[in-house]
Write a protein that holds these residues in place. Sequence first.
Motif: not given
Ligand SMILES: [Zn+2]
Length: 140
Positions: A105, A107-108, A126, A129, A131
């Motif tokens: 992911c 983002t995370c 994801c 999270c 995303a």
């Molecule tokens: Zn994520």
Amino acid sequence: MAKADYEKMLKRIEKNLVKHSKVTDGRFELPPVDVMWEGQKTYLRNFAEYPKIMRRDPAKLLQYLSKEFAVPAERVGDSAMFTGKRDPDDFTRLLKIYVTDYISCITCQSPDTRIEKEKRIHFLICEACGAKSTIKGKYA
Ligand SMILES: [Zn+2]
């Protein structure tokens, strides 16, 4: 225990769980490649392990490796066979890129993702999270 206290306790446990999963998210370890040469062919003998860990379609992963190496590839049991001699480091490098481009992911960094297709565009969703991002790689 009062209901309010019980709910507080649950909240605390939840928080700890979230924290814990964040810590382990980064540890997406790929098994070392098991490569064997036979004549002008290269076998990735533990090929089947990767799509299992990655939770991706083995056919897609094989297609990706084949395209990146620009040689034909085929499944032979749990192995993948490639035309020509390939260095184990090349497999490691490509598998790492695959994780970055098709699994992690943005983002995370969680590897708990799935691919969804919408109007011919592949998205990475994801599960950690939530995303949603477009996939960087070409062979989703
Ligand atoms: Zn994520």
